[in-house]
Enzyme design. Structure first.
Site, PDB file in Angstrom:
ATOM      1  N   GLN A 180       0.804  -1.224   0.000  1.00  0.00           N
ATOM      2  CA  GLN A 180       0.000   0.000   0.000  1.00  0.00           C
ATOM      3  C   GLN A 180       0.842   1.282   0.000  1.00  0.00           C
ATOM      4  OE1 GLN A 180      -1.701  -2.776   1.702  1.00  0.00           O
ATOM      5  NE2 GLN A 180      -2.637  -2.667  -0.313  1.00  0.00           N
ATOM      6  N   ASN A 181       2.156   1.151   0.044  1.00  0.00           N
ATOM      7  CA  ASN A 181       2.993   2.346  -0.031  1.00  0.00           C
ATOM      8  C   ASN A 181       2.901   2.895  -1.453  1.00  0.00           C
ATOM      9  OD1 ASN A 181       5.424   4.108  -0.312  1.00  0.00           O
ATOM     10  ND2 ASN A 181       5.672   3.494   1.819  1.00  0.00           N
ATOM     11  N   ARG A 182       2.737   4.183  -1.577  1.00  0.00           N
ATOM     12  CA  ARG A 182       2.527   4.819  -2.886  1.00  0.00           C
ATOM     13  C   ARG A 182       3.817   5.269  -3.558  1.00  0.00           C
ATOM     14  NH1 ARG A 182      -1.321   2.624  -4.532  1.00  0.00           N
ATOM     15  NH2 ARG A 182      -1.675   4.233  -6.068  1.00  0.00           N
ATOM     16  N   PHE A 183       4.991   4.978  -2.964  1.00  0.00           N
ATOM     17  CA  PHE A 183       6.249   5.455  -3.546  1.00  0.00           C
ATOM     18  C   PHE A 183       6.443   4.964  -4.986  1.00  0.00           C
ATOM     19  CE2 PHE A 183      10.774   5.227  -4.520  1.00  0.00           C
ATOM     20  CZ  PHE A 183      11.149   6.539  -4.282  1.00  0.00           C
ATOM     21  N   THR A 194       4.617   8.834   1.433  1.00  0.00           N
ATOM     22  CA  THR A 194       3.954   7.852   0.571  1.00  0.00           C
ATOM     23  C   THR A 194       3.459   6.651   1.368  1.00  0.00           C
ATOM     24  OG1 THR A 194       6.053   6.750   0.064  1.00  0.00           O
ATOM     25  CG2 THR A 194       5.342   8.531  -1.430  1.00  0.00           C
TER      26      THR A 194
END
Length: 172
Positions: free
Chosen positions: A37-40, A142
């Site tokens: 789920q990290n948006r990086f 993120t």
């Protein structure tokens, strides 16, 4: 005691993106920003073509090709779980930024992936480093823990910062 990763770096790097300390999913995978789920990586995919659809080594090469280095402020610390707020500052040890910047003289911009990265850099690194020429900018984290800000707003902030730092980014 938790230990961070070696930097992703290139002699051509002009921008350094800093997190605080890898989360549990990243430490387990031995990869930056491994939490699903990290948006990086989706943000890097939209901006420079280093998205999660690529294999990890290809993402790293895309960062390097764009002139971006990636690291964490802390070399080690104690923390329960993955939240930055759980990092025990009394156990925090910063990475060797004097050595990094000596090896990467073209890095002029440091982008912080969230508030804890910025606070840790300012507390443990900035004064001994004495680099008033660096542009320092905190960006929205993120992390999935930063759910209060929409993806589009994060993407826009990251696009603007990378563009200002001279990175060729894709348009919306």
């Amino acid at each position: 005691m938790l230990h961070s990763f070696a930097p992703i770096q290139s002699p051509r790097a002009r921008v350094l993106i800093l997190g605080s300390m890898p989360g549990a999913a990243s430490l387990a995978a031995a990869r930056y920003y491994a939490h699903p789920q990290n948006r990086f990586w989706p943000i890097m995919g939209a901006l420079i073509g280093a998205g999660p659809e690529l294999e990890y080594p290809q993402r790293i090469e895309a960062l390097r090709a764009a002139g971006i280095a990636l690291w964490d402020v802390l070399a080690q610390c104690e923390r329960e779980g993955s939240l930055d707020s759980a990092i025990r500052d009394d156990t925090a040890v910063a990475n060797d930024f004097a050595g990094f910047f000596a090896d990467h003289p073209h890095v002029a911009t440091v982008l912080f992936n969230g508030a804890k990265a910025e606070a840790s850099f300012r507390r443990f690194v900035l004064k001994p480093l004495a680099r008033p020429d660096l542009t320092l900018l905190r960006l929205p984290s993120t992390s999935p823990a930063n759910a209060s800000q929409r993806y589009e707003a994060k993407l826009s902030a990251w696009r603007e910062a990378l563009r200002a730092a001279g990175v060729a980014v894709r348009e919306a």
